[in-house]
Write an enzyme that holds these catalytic residues in place. Sequence first.
Site, mmCIF file in Angstrom:
data_model
loop_
_atom_site.group_PDB
_atom_site.id
_atom_site.type_symbol
_atom_site.label_atom_id
_atom_site.label_comp_id
_atom_site.label_asym_id
_atom_site.label_seq_id
_atom_site.Cartn_x
_atom_site.Cartn_y
_atom_site.Cartn_z
ATOM 1 N N TYR A 131 0.794 -1.227 0.000
ATOM 2 C CA TYR A 131 0.000 0.000 0.000
ATOM 3 C C TYR A 131 0.829 1.281 0.000
ATOM 4 O O TYR A 131 0.287 2.367 0.134
ATOM 5 C CB TYR A 131 -0.958 -0.001 1.205
ATOM 6 C CG TYR A 131 -2.081 -1.021 1.107
ATOM 7 C CD1 TYR A 131 -2.051 -2.040 0.177
ATOM 8 C CD2 TYR A 131 -3.177 -0.968 1.942
ATOM 9 C CE1 TYR A 131 -3.063 -2.975 0.086
ATOM 10 C CE2 TYR A 131 -4.207 -1.897 1.857
ATOM 11 C CZ TYR A 131 -4.137 -2.907 0.933
ATOM 12 O OH TYR A 131 -5.153 -3.823 0.854
ATOM 13 N N LYS A 182 3.190 -15.264 3.077
ATOM 14 C CA LYS A 182 3.139 -16.136 1.890
ATOM 15 C C LYS A 182 4.582 -16.402 1.482
ATOM 16 O O LYS A 182 4.979 -16.222 0.325
ATOM 17 C CB LYS A 182 2.317 -15.421 0.807
ATOM 18 C CG LYS A 182 1.970 -16.258 -0.405
ATOM 19 C CD LYS A 182 0.998 -17.396 -0.125
ATOM 20 C CE LYS A 182 0.857 -18.273 -1.363
ATOM 21 N NZ LYS A 182 0.215 -19.565 -1.087
ATOM 22 N N ASP A 215 -3.159 -18.284 2.826
ATOM 23 C CA ASP A 215 -4.298 -19.011 2.235
ATOM 24 C C ASP A 215 -4.833 -20.046 3.225
ATOM 25 O O ASP A 215 -6.052 -20.211 3.357
ATOM 26 C CB ASP A 215 -3.937 -19.636 0.878
ATOM 27 C CG ASP A 215 -2.504 -20.146 0.805
ATOM 28 O OD1 ASP A 215 -1.735 -19.973 1.758
ATOM 29 O OD2 ASP A 215 -2.156 -20.749 -0.232
ATOM 30 N N ASP A 239 -5.817 -6.590 5.592
ATOM 31 C CA ASP A 239 -7.007 -5.939 5.028
ATOM 32 C C ASP A 239 -8.032 -7.004 4.626
ATOM 33 O O ASP A 239 -9.222 -6.918 4.951
ATOM 34 C CB ASP A 239 -6.557 -5.117 3.803
ATOM 35 C CG ASP A 239 -7.633 -4.169 3.304
ATOM 36 O OD1 ASP A 239 -8.741 -4.174 3.868
ATOM 37 O OD2 ASP A 239 -7.358 -3.429 2.341
ATOM 38 N N ASP A 243 -11.899 -8.647 6.645
ATOM 39 C CA ASP A 243 -13.261 -8.713 6.086
ATOM 40 C C ASP A 243 -13.882 -10.081 6.403
ATOM 41 O O ASP A 243 -15.085 -10.178 6.660
ATOM 42 C CB ASP A 243 -13.267 -8.474 4.569
ATOM 43 C CG ASP A 243 -13.476 -6.991 4.235
ATOM 44 O OD1 ASP A 243 -13.030 -6.143 5.030
ATOM 45 O OD2 ASP A 243 -14.085 -6.685 3.181
#
Length: 344
Positions: A131, A182, A215, A239, A243
């Site tokens: 970001y 990851k 994941d 982020d 959710d």
Amino acid sequence: MSARIAVIPGDGIGREVVAEASRVLQAIGGLALEPFPWSADHYLKTGITIPAGGYDTLRSFDAILVGALGDPRVPDNRHARDILLGTRFELDLYVNYRPVRLVDDRLCPLKNRTRRDINFVVFRENTEGLYVGAGGRMRPDTDEEIAIQEEVNTYRGVHRIVRYAFDFAVGQGIQKVCMADKSNAMTHGHALWQRVFKELAPQYPTIEATHLYIDALAMLLVQSPDQFEVIVTNNLFGDIITDIGGALQGGLGMAASGNIHPGRTSMFEPVHGSAPPLAGKNIANPIGAILSAALMLDSLGRAEDARRVERAVEEAVHAGETTRDIGGSLGTREAGTAILKRLS
Ligand SMILES: NC(=O)c1ccc[n+]([C@@H]2O[C@H](COP(=O)([O-])OP(=O)(O)OC[C@H]3O[C@@H](n4cnc5c(N)ncnc54)[C@H](O)[C@@H]3O)[C@@H](O)[C@H]2O)c1
């Protein structure tokens, strides 16, 4: 003396939910709220996203309360980038604190899961990662376009967020900290996360430190959320998984967050965005914003007031006096009133 709070309602439903959070804070007392007009409307009228000296102005407050930023009339999202991401970066708010706590069993979308199963905290790194806006587009809008978006991970940045997560766990008497990355595919940047985690974990012998690829974490948050207590991860992954966290709490309208630099002016906001289709209709759930205000009270050293707000929210939810997204029949304002009424 009253704590001074800068209030940036922003766009869309941000304005409606912040109005309710402000009423709650006014009822709590001992706070001087000062509104700022920075938003898409303000930008379209004046050409100004955040004025010169704006970040310094924010720094002079004790805390900042934000609604949401994002408006289809500003397709490049320039104002949101300056106001929201800009404040996170300029005020160096490196901790994005997102508690995921189910307020009422009936709100959980998973079968046979209760409040006991959904109670964890996500620490999202908030000043680096994908970001930072590093990258560029070559030959844009052609079939030959090349777009590069670079992820920034620094030793200092990773170290301070991972350290914060461990310290938080120790401070709260929490046993488990899980770091998600990851590193199997992102072998440069996320090797740094591995290195830092392995360096810090032995310094916290009372904590069970585990690692998951992001994941796998996404899957396990749905399959067995009860195993998590503290999760620490980078900006993008944090982020996205919060959710999922919002959904586990009953919807995005329930989720609260703090953008924190310990000991400095910090910023509090609901996890959700400006939800343009809901805006101006008095239907948005104000609870995410109100619980964010409670996090703010905590950060101002007013834990008792924070618990009062959380209890009022719980009671209103248990009584079904809520907006429609979580099964009630009230409007935004009326749902705010139902919480206010329980504060006294
Ligand atoms: N922190 C922020 O300010 C922030 C965060 C996310 C998105 N955005 C911006 O918001 C705009 C809309 O983005 P989006 O649609 O992807 O995400 P969003 O969070 O605004 O809305 C997604 C959906 O979640 C539900 N929802 C969200 N908040 C709710 C609430 N308080 N009550 C009830 N339901 C709620 C609605 O169904 C909504 O359509 C975009 O411009 C985006 O860039 C801003």
